[in-house]
Motif scaffolding. Sequence first.
Motif, PDB file in Angstrom:
ATOM      1  N   UNK A   1     -42.318  -2.178 -59.894  1.00  0.00           N
ATOM      2  CA  UNK A   1     -42.574  -3.333 -59.025  1.00  0.00           C
ATOM      3  C   UNK A   1     -43.948  -3.239 -58.353  1.00  0.00           C
ATOM      4  N   UNK A   2     -44.378  -2.030 -58.035  1.00  0.00           N
ATOM      5  CA  UNK A   2     -45.710  -1.836 -57.484  1.00  0.00           C
ATOM      6  C   UNK A   2     -46.768  -2.341 -58.459  1.00  0.00           C
ATOM      7  N   UNK A   3     -46.617  -1.985 -59.736  1.00  0.00           N
ATOM      8  CA  UNK A   3     -47.583  -2.421 -60.751  1.00  0.00           C
ATOM      9  C   UNK A   3     -47.593  -3.940 -60.876  1.00  0.00           C
ATOM     10  N   UNK A   4     -46.415  -4.542 -60.890  1.00  0.00           N
ATOM     11  CA  UNK A   4     -46.336  -6.005 -60.974  1.00  0.00           C
ATOM     12  C   UNK A   4     -47.012  -6.635 -59.756  1.00  0.00           C
ATOM     13  N   UNK A   5     -46.758  -6.075 -58.576  1.00  0.00           N
ATOM     14  CA  UNK A   5     -47.396  -6.582 -57.358  1.00  0.00           C
ATOM     15  C   UNK A   5     -48.905  -6.446 -57.387  1.00  0.00           C
ATOM     16  N   UNK A   6     -49.388  -5.338 -57.926  1.00  0.00           N
ATOM     17  CA  UNK A   6     -50.840  -5.142 -58.042  1.00  0.00           C
ATOM     18  C   UNK A   6     -51.457  -6.183 -58.967  1.00  0.00           C
ATOM     19  N   UNK A   7     -50.797  -6.464 -60.074  1.00  0.00           N
ATOM     20  CA  UNK A   7     -51.317  -7.458 -61.021  1.00  0.00           C
ATOM     21  C   UNK A   7     -51.346  -8.836 -60.366  1.00  0.00           C
ATOM     22  N   UNK A   8     -50.285  -9.197 -59.670  1.00  0.00           N
ATOM     23  CA  UNK A   8     -50.264 -10.485 -58.966  1.00  0.00           C
ATOM     24  C   UNK A   8     -51.404 -10.538 -57.950  1.00  0.00           C
ATOM     25  N   UNK A   9     -51.598  -9.449 -57.227  1.00  0.00           N
ATOM     26  CA  UNK A   9     -52.673  -9.395 -56.241  1.00  0.00           C
ATOM     27  C   UNK A   9     -54.053  -9.535 -56.866  1.00  0.00           C
ATOM     28  N   UNK A  10     -54.270  -8.846 -57.989  1.00  0.00           N
ATOM     29  CA  UNK A  10     -55.572  -8.913 -58.651  1.00  0.00           C
ATOM     30  C   UNK A  10     -55.838 -10.311 -59.186  1.00  0.00           C
ATOM     31  N   UNK A  11     -54.835 -10.891 -59.834  1.00  0.00           N
ATOM     32  CA  UNK A  11     -55.049 -12.192 -60.477  1.00  0.00           C
ATOM     33  C   UNK A  11     -55.092 -13.338 -59.474  1.00  0.00           C
ATOM     34  N   UNK A  12     -54.129 -13.369 -58.557  1.00  0.00           N
ATOM     35  CA  UNK A  12     -53.950 -14.563 -57.731  1.00  0.00           C
ATOM     36  C   UNK A  12     -54.361 -14.421 -56.272  1.00  0.00           C
ATOM     37  N   UNK A  13     -54.515 -13.203 -55.768  1.00  0.00           N
ATOM     38  CA  UNK A  13     -54.792 -13.038 -54.339  1.00  0.00           C
ATOM     39  C   UNK A  13     -56.208 -12.532 -54.078  1.00  0.00           C
ATOM     40  N   UNK A  14     -56.699 -11.595 -54.871  1.00  0.00           N
ATOM     41  CA  UNK A  14     -57.985 -10.950 -54.602  1.00  0.00           C
ATOM     42  C   UNK A  14     -59.171 -11.904 -54.707  1.00  0.00           C
ATOM     43  N   UNK A  15     -58.984 -13.052 -55.299  1.00  0.00           N
ATOM     44  CA  UNK A  15     -60.028 -14.082 -55.386  1.00  0.00           C
ATOM     45  C   UNK A  15     -61.247 -13.602 -56.174  1.00  0.00           C
ATOM     46  N   UNK A  16     -60.998 -12.801 -57.212  1.00  0.00           N
ATOM     47  CA  UNK A  16     -62.074 -12.383 -58.108  1.00  0.00           C
ATOM     48  C   UNK A  16     -62.577 -13.604 -58.865  1.00  0.00           C
ATOM     49  N   UNK A  17     -61.646 -14.434 -59.301  1.00  0.00           N
ATOM     50  CA  UNK A  17     -61.933 -15.707 -59.960  1.00  0.00           C
ATOM     51  C   UNK A  17     -60.977 -16.745 -59.372  1.00  0.00           C
ATOM     52  N   UNK A  18     -61.285 -17.995 -59.564  1.00  0.00           N
ATOM     53  CA  UNK A  18     -60.410 -19.085 -59.129  1.00  0.00           C
ATOM     54  C   UNK A  18     -59.417 -19.342 -60.262  1.00  0.00           C
ATOM     55  N   UNK A  19     -58.271 -18.657 -60.213  1.00  0.00           N
ATOM     56  CA  UNK A  19     -57.271 -18.723 -61.286  1.00  0.00           C
ATOM     57  C   UNK A  19     -56.256 -19.805 -60.959  1.00  0.00           C
ATOM     58  N   UNK A  20     -56.061 -20.720 -61.903  1.00  0.00           N
ATOM     59  CA  UNK A  20     -55.100 -21.809 -61.737  1.00  0.00           C
ATOM     60  C   UNK A  20     -53.910 -21.580 -62.647  1.00  0.00           C
ATOM     61  N   UNK A  21     -52.727 -21.862 -62.145  1.00  0.00           N
ATOM     62  CA  UNK A  21     -51.513 -21.771 -62.956  1.00  0.00           C
ATOM     63  C   UNK A  21     -51.446 -23.028 -63.802  1.00  0.00           C
ATOM     64  N   UNK A  22     -51.364 -22.842 -65.111  1.00  0.00           N
ATOM     65  CA  UNK A  22     -51.373 -23.950 -66.057  1.00  0.00           C
ATOM     66  C   UNK A  22     -50.116 -23.886 -66.913  1.00  0.00           C
ATOM     67  N   UNK A  23     -49.328 -24.935 -66.875  1.00  0.00           N
ATOM     68  CA  UNK A  23     -48.089 -25.036 -67.655  1.00  0.00           C
ATOM     69  C   UNK A  23     -47.250 -23.767 -67.541  1.00  0.00           C
ATOM     70  N   UNK A  24     -46.719 -23.468 -66.350  1.00  0.00           N
ATOM     71  CA  UNK A  24     -45.929 -22.241 -66.188  1.00  0.00           C
ATOM     72  C   UNK A  24     -44.665 -22.272 -67.054  1.00  0.00           C
ATOM     73  N   UNK A  25     -44.241 -21.095 -67.484  1.00  0.00           N
ATOM     74  CA  UNK A  25     -43.018 -20.981 -68.267  1.00  0.00           C
ATOM     75  C   UNK A  25     -41.830 -21.324 -67.379  1.00  0.00           C
ATOM     76  N   UNK A  26     -40.926 -22.133 -67.889  1.00  0.00           N
ATOM     77  CA  UNK A  26     -39.750 -22.591 -67.146  1.00  0.00           C
ATOM     78  C   UNK A  26     -40.138 -23.289 -65.846  1.00  0.00           C
ATOM     79  N   UNK A  27     -41.373 -23.780 -65.788  1.00  0.00           N
ATOM     80  CA  UNK A  27     -41.862 -24.477 -64.605  1.00  0.00           C
ATOM     81  C   UNK A  27     -42.132 -23.574 -63.414  1.00  0.00           C
ATOM     82  N   UNK A  28     -42.073 -22.239 -63.612  1.00  0.00           N
ATOM     83  CA  UNK A  28     -42.161 -21.325 -62.481  1.00  0.00           C
ATOM     84  C   UNK A  28     -43.050 -20.105 -62.727  1.00  0.00           C
ATOM     85  N   UNK A  29     -42.976 -19.518 -63.923  1.00  0.00           N
ATOM     86  CA  UNK A  29     -43.627 -18.235 -64.191  1.00  0.00           C
ATOM     87  C   UNK A  29     -44.989 -18.461 -64.844  1.00  0.00           C
TER      88      UNK A  29
END
Length: 196
Positions: free
Chosen positions: A111-139
């Motif tokens: 879970x730590x690794x998953x949290x780190x990945x979420x933080x890097x992609x969506x929180x750290x603001x390295x790039x402006x990452x947009x969620x596009x067509x999420x799986x099942x409308x959520x993921x």
Amino acid sequence: MSAGESDPDATDGGVESADMGDLFDELQELEDLVATDAAREQVRETMRVAMVASAAATPFGRVIHGFDRGDLAEALLGSLLFGIPMAVEGGTGEVAVFLTGHPGALGGTFLFAVGMVIGIIYVADIQDVRVYKPLFGLIPRRLVGVLGVSVVTATLLLTAWGRVDWGTPLLAVANVVVAFVPMSIGAALGDLLPGS
């Protein structure tokens, strides 16, 4: 503010300064407002042109949208760069032995690794990452891609190099989880840093 001073947050026209992320947000709102399919397609085409223009300008600060083969290859490269040392390092097995005796720590490590990945992609603001067509409308597809390539790469690499014995499945899974931690971080960074 006196007549001779200027507002640092405004442009010549008195409009607040905006970036490509703001433009993309406005275009997405416009897409929801237009009435015809042809108009929606025109807005989508404008968003594609804006992303291409953003990509040409700089590798950082762009809007990242979607997850394709190129992103998958970048994630794989980052995963391998961070993961190969884990595959040859004996300490990986030592940590895995410890984690087999502590199932809560094993789950927490994953879970730590998953949290780190979420933080890097969506929180750290390295790039402006947009969620596009999420799986099942959520993921988010990017999250699934980065985590998936990390788990598969860790499993295949450790198995192919004889670093895990699937006759003892809990120990094998613990080894994969230990290698997965840096591989997932490497995959996230590999995906984002080139600015795709």
